[in-house]
Write a protein that holds these residues in place. Structure first.
Motif, PDB file in Angstrom:
ATOM      1  N   PHE A 162     -30.586 -35.262  28.045  1.00  0.00           N
ATOM      2  CA  PHE A 162     -29.744 -34.183  27.543  1.00  0.00           C
ATOM      3  C   PHE A 162     -29.633 -34.241  26.017  1.00  0.00           C
ATOM      4  O   PHE A 162     -29.713 -33.210  25.341  1.00  0.00           O
ATOM      5  CB  PHE A 162     -28.366 -34.254  28.205  1.00  0.00           C
ATOM      6  CG  PHE A 162     -27.515 -33.045  27.984  1.00  0.00           C
ATOM      7  CD1 PHE A 162     -27.958 -31.778  28.350  1.00  0.00           C
ATOM      8  CD2 PHE A 162     -26.255 -33.151  27.425  1.00  0.00           C
ATOM      9  CE1 PHE A 162     -27.168 -30.649  28.170  1.00  0.00           C
ATOM     10  CE2 PHE A 162     -25.457 -32.041  27.234  1.00  0.00           C
ATOM     11  CZ  PHE A 162     -25.914 -30.791  27.602  1.00  0.00           C
ATOM     12  N   TYR A 163     -29.480 -35.436  25.462  1.00  0.00           N
ATOM     13  CA  TYR A 163     -29.392 -35.603  24.005  1.00  0.00           C
ATOM     14  C   TYR A 163     -30.633 -35.023  23.326  1.00  0.00           C
ATOM     15  O   TYR A 163     -30.535 -34.240  22.378  1.00  0.00           O
ATOM     16  CB  TYR A 163     -29.220 -37.090  23.652  1.00  0.00           C
ATOM     17  CG  TYR A 163     -29.106 -37.336  22.170  1.00  0.00           C
ATOM     18  CD1 TYR A 163     -27.869 -37.296  21.546  1.00  0.00           C
ATOM     19  CD2 TYR A 163     -30.230 -37.589  21.387  1.00  0.00           C
ATOM     20  CE1 TYR A 163     -27.751 -37.510  20.173  1.00  0.00           C
ATOM     21  CE2 TYR A 163     -30.126 -37.801  20.026  1.00  0.00           C
ATOM     22  CZ  TYR A 163     -28.876 -37.751  19.425  1.00  0.00           C
ATOM     23  OH  TYR A 163     -28.768 -37.939  18.068  1.00  0.00           O
ATOM     24  N   ARG A 164     -31.813 -35.391  23.823  1.00  0.00           N
ATOM     25  CA  ARG A 164     -33.063 -34.901  23.219  1.00  0.00           C
ATOM     26  C   ARG A 164     -33.182 -33.378  23.358  1.00  0.00           C
ATOM     27  O   ARG A 164     -33.623 -32.697  22.431  1.00  0.00           O
ATOM     28  CB  ARG A 164     -34.275 -35.602  23.843  1.00  0.00           C
ATOM     29  CG  ARG A 164     -34.454 -37.028  23.330  1.00  0.00           C
ATOM     30  CD  ARG A 164     -35.775 -37.644  23.779  1.00  0.00           C
ATOM     31  NE  ARG A 164     -35.931 -37.733  25.229  1.00  0.00           N
ATOM     32  CZ  ARG A 164     -35.463 -38.723  25.985  1.00  0.00           C
ATOM     33  NH1 ARG A 164     -34.814 -39.718  25.427  1.00  0.00           N
ATOM     34  NH2 ARG A 164     -35.664 -38.727  27.288  1.00  0.00           N
ATOM     35  N   ALA A 165     -32.790 -32.851  24.503  1.00  0.00           N
ATOM     36  CA  ALA A 165     -32.863 -31.398  24.707  1.00  0.00           C
ATOM     37  C   ALA A 165     -31.884 -30.661  23.785  1.00  0.00           C
ATOM     38  O   ALA A 165     -32.215 -29.594  23.255  1.00  0.00           O
ATOM     39  CB  ALA A 165     -32.585 -31.062  26.171  1.00  0.00           C
ATOM     40  N   LEU A 166     -30.706 -31.223  23.578  1.00  0.00           N
ATOM     41  CA  LEU A 166     -29.759 -30.614  22.633  1.00  0.00           C
ATOM     42  C   LEU A 166     -30.331 -30.633  21.220  1.00  0.00           C
ATOM     43  O   LEU A 166     -30.212 -29.647  20.482  1.00  0.00           O
ATOM     44  CB  LEU A 166     -28.410 -31.350  22.664  1.00  0.00           C
ATOM     45  CG  LEU A 166     -27.535 -31.126  23.887  1.00  0.00           C
ATOM     46  CD1 LEU A 166     -26.342 -32.083  23.864  1.00  0.00           C
ATOM     47  CD2 LEU A 166     -27.052 -29.675  23.966  1.00  0.00           C
ATOM     48  N   GLN A 167     -30.941 -31.736  20.835  1.00  0.00           N
ATOM     49  CA  GLN A 167     -31.568 -31.808  19.508  1.00  0.00           C
ATOM     50  C   GLN A 167     -32.585 -30.686  19.334  1.00  0.00           C
ATOM     51  O   GLN A 167     -32.597 -30.019  18.304  1.00  0.00           O
ATOM     52  CB  GLN A 167     -32.268 -33.150  19.298  1.00  0.00           C
ATOM     53  CG  GLN A 167     -31.362 -34.281  18.929  1.00  0.00           C
ATOM     54  CD  GLN A 167     -32.183 -35.512  18.578  1.00  0.00           C
ATOM     55  OE1 GLN A 167     -33.063 -35.938  19.324  1.00  0.00           O
ATOM     56  NE2 GLN A 167     -31.894 -36.083  17.427  1.00  0.00           N
ATOM     57  N   LEU A 168     -33.429 -30.497  20.317  1.00  0.00           N
ATOM     58  CA  LEU A 168     -34.441 -29.434  20.235  1.00  0.00           C
ATOM     59  C   LEU A 168     -33.784 -28.067  20.132  1.00  0.00           C
ATOM     60  O   LEU A 168     -34.192 -27.238  19.319  1.00  0.00           O
ATOM     61  CB  LEU A 168     -35.367 -29.483  21.453  1.00  0.00           C
ATOM     62  CG  LEU A 168     -36.352 -30.634  21.495  1.00  0.00           C
ATOM     63  CD1 LEU A 168     -37.065 -30.678  22.846  1.00  0.00           C
ATOM     64  CD2 LEU A 168     -37.368 -30.518  20.366  1.00  0.00           C
ATOM     65  N   GLU A 169     -32.789 -27.830  20.949  1.00  0.00           N
ATOM     66  CA  GLU A 169     -32.102 -26.528  20.952  1.00  0.00           C
ATOM     67  C   GLU A 169     -31.436 -26.231  19.613  1.00  0.00           C
ATOM     68  O   GLU A 169     -31.441 -25.096  19.140  1.00  0.00           O
ATOM     69  CB  GLU A 169     -31.053 -26.498  22.072  1.00  0.00           C
ATOM     70  CG  GLU A 169     -30.184 -25.257  22.089  1.00  0.00           C
ATOM     71  CD  GLU A 169     -30.926 -23.976  22.464  1.00  0.00           C
ATOM     72  OE1 GLU A 169     -30.423 -22.890  22.119  1.00  0.00           O
ATOM     73  OE2 GLU A 169     -31.997 -24.048  23.102  1.00  0.00           O
ATOM     74  N   PHE A 170     -30.862 -27.261  18.988  1.00  0.00           N
ATOM     75  CA  PHE A 170     -30.096 -27.047  17.758  1.00  0.00           C
ATOM     76  C   PHE A 170     -30.863 -27.448  16.495  1.00  0.00           C
ATOM     77  O   PHE A 170     -30.283 -27.539  15.414  1.00  0.00           O
ATOM     78  CB  PHE A 170     -28.745 -27.764  17.857  1.00  0.00           C
ATOM     79  CG  PHE A 170     -27.828 -27.080  18.841  1.00  0.00           C
ATOM     80  CD1 PHE A 170     -27.022 -26.027  18.434  1.00  0.00           C
ATOM     81  CD2 PHE A 170     -27.807 -27.448  20.169  1.00  0.00           C
ATOM     82  CE1 PHE A 170     -26.211 -25.366  19.335  1.00  0.00           C
ATOM     83  CE2 PHE A 170     -27.000 -26.793  21.081  1.00  0.00           C
ATOM     84  CZ  PHE A 170     -26.197 -25.747  20.667  1.00  0.00           C
ATOM     85  N   GLY A 171     -32.175 -27.636  16.627  1.00  0.00           N
ATOM     86  CA  GLY A 171     -33.019 -27.863  15.461  1.00  0.00           C
ATOM     87  C   GLY A 171     -32.761 -29.163  14.733  1.00  0.00           C
ATOM     88  O   GLY A 171     -32.870 -29.224  13.512  1.00  0.00           O
ATOM     89  N   ARG A 172     -32.458 -30.197  15.475  1.00  0.00           N
ATOM     90  CA  ARG A 172     -32.199 -31.501  14.865  1.00  0.00           C
ATOM     91  C   ARG A 172     -33.248 -32.478  15.377  1.00  0.00           C
ATOM     92  O   ARG A 172     -33.896 -32.225  16.387  1.00  0.00           O
ATOM     93  CB  ARG A 172     -30.785 -31.938  15.189  1.00  0.00           C
ATOM     94  CG  ARG A 172     -29.781 -30.876  14.694  1.00  0.00           C
ATOM     95  CD  ARG A 172     -28.361 -31.216  14.922  1.00  0.00           C
ATOM     96  NE  ARG A 172     -27.901 -32.352  14.155  1.00  0.00           N
ATOM     97  CZ  ARG A 172     -27.488 -32.320  12.894  1.00  0.00           C
ATOM     98  NH1 ARG A 172     -27.535 -31.203  12.207  1.00  0.00           N
ATOM     99  NH2 ARG A 172     -27.023 -33.393  12.305  1.00  0.00           N
ATOM    100  N   SER A 173     -33.398 -33.592  14.697  1.00  0.00           N
ATOM    101  CA  SER A 173     -34.392 -34.569  15.125  1.00  0.00           C
ATOM    102  C   SER A 173     -33.958 -35.958  14.714  1.00  0.00           C
ATOM    103  O   SER A 173     -32.968 -36.135  14.004  1.00  0.00           O
ATOM    104  CB  SER A 173     -35.760 -34.244  14.508  1.00  0.00           C
ATOM    105  OG  SER A 173     -35.671 -34.305  13.105  1.00  0.00           O
TER     106      SER A 173
END
Length: 189
Positions: A162-173
């Motif tokens: 979920f953390y990685r998917a949220l990063q992708l959704e919100f343009g973070r890395s």
């Protein structure tokens, strides 16, 4: 990314959650509830439902944190088998509430980092405090310590997905690190 309320739409969190867990865990995240509730499926073929308050972004992240922590046996029980006492808790009930809220709030903090959303520790008991600022510094410190611990080790499997998917959704890395938690000091409730 500067804070823009329109960016932090809870529907985005619902969509990310469904992409991650609808097929693998048969679970959906749903807004619009007066109070949060986890409802395991009653009939074959229907999904488990994780309800969060109204359309609140932070509530969506918080409830997903509870779900990511709950083991398979707990995910077969309404509200994961826990009790919930509404606002107006006496000091003993508030202490019990805070004891079980440290880990979910710390994981919510990690999810907030993944989105670039400001995290706020919640004591969820304003009615009992009657406008008087109670001292919740020990609780806030415990949440911070747990967030630092979580960020310094691999997250549990579902939380990591979920953390990685949220990063992708919100343009973070980038990896979750204690430095990110320190840089996003929690706001008082």
């Amino acid at each position: 990314m500067p804070f823009h309320e329109s960016v932090f739409c809870a529907r985005r969190v619902e969509r990310v959650f469904a992409e991650c867990f609808l097929h693998s865990e048969n679970t959906v995240l749903c807004g619009g509830a007066e109070e949060p509730l986890y409802a395991p499926a009653v009939h074959p073929g229907e999904p488990h439902r994780l309800w969060f308050r109204e359309d609140f972004f932070a509530s969506a992240l918080h409830e997903t944190a509870h779900w990511c922590i709950a083991g398979s046996a707990r995910r077969q029980q309404v509200d994961f088998g826990y009790w919930y006492a509404p606002e107006g808790r006496d000091p003993e009930a508030q202490a019990a509430f805070e004891a079980v809220e440290v880990r979910p709030q710390a994981l919510e903090w990690c999810f907030s980092v993944a989105c670039g959303y400001p995290f706020r520790v919640s004591t969820d008991n304003l009615a009992a405090e009657g406008g008087v600022a109670a001292d919740h510094s020990a609780f806030r410190a415990a949440v911070r310590r747990e967030a630092l611990r979580l960020s310094g080790a691999p997250l549990p499997r579902r939380a990591a997905v979920f953390y990685r998917a949220l990063q992708l959704e919100f343009g973070r890395s980038g990896p979750l690190t204690p430095a990110l938690i320190r840089a996003t000091a929690a706001q008082p409730d």
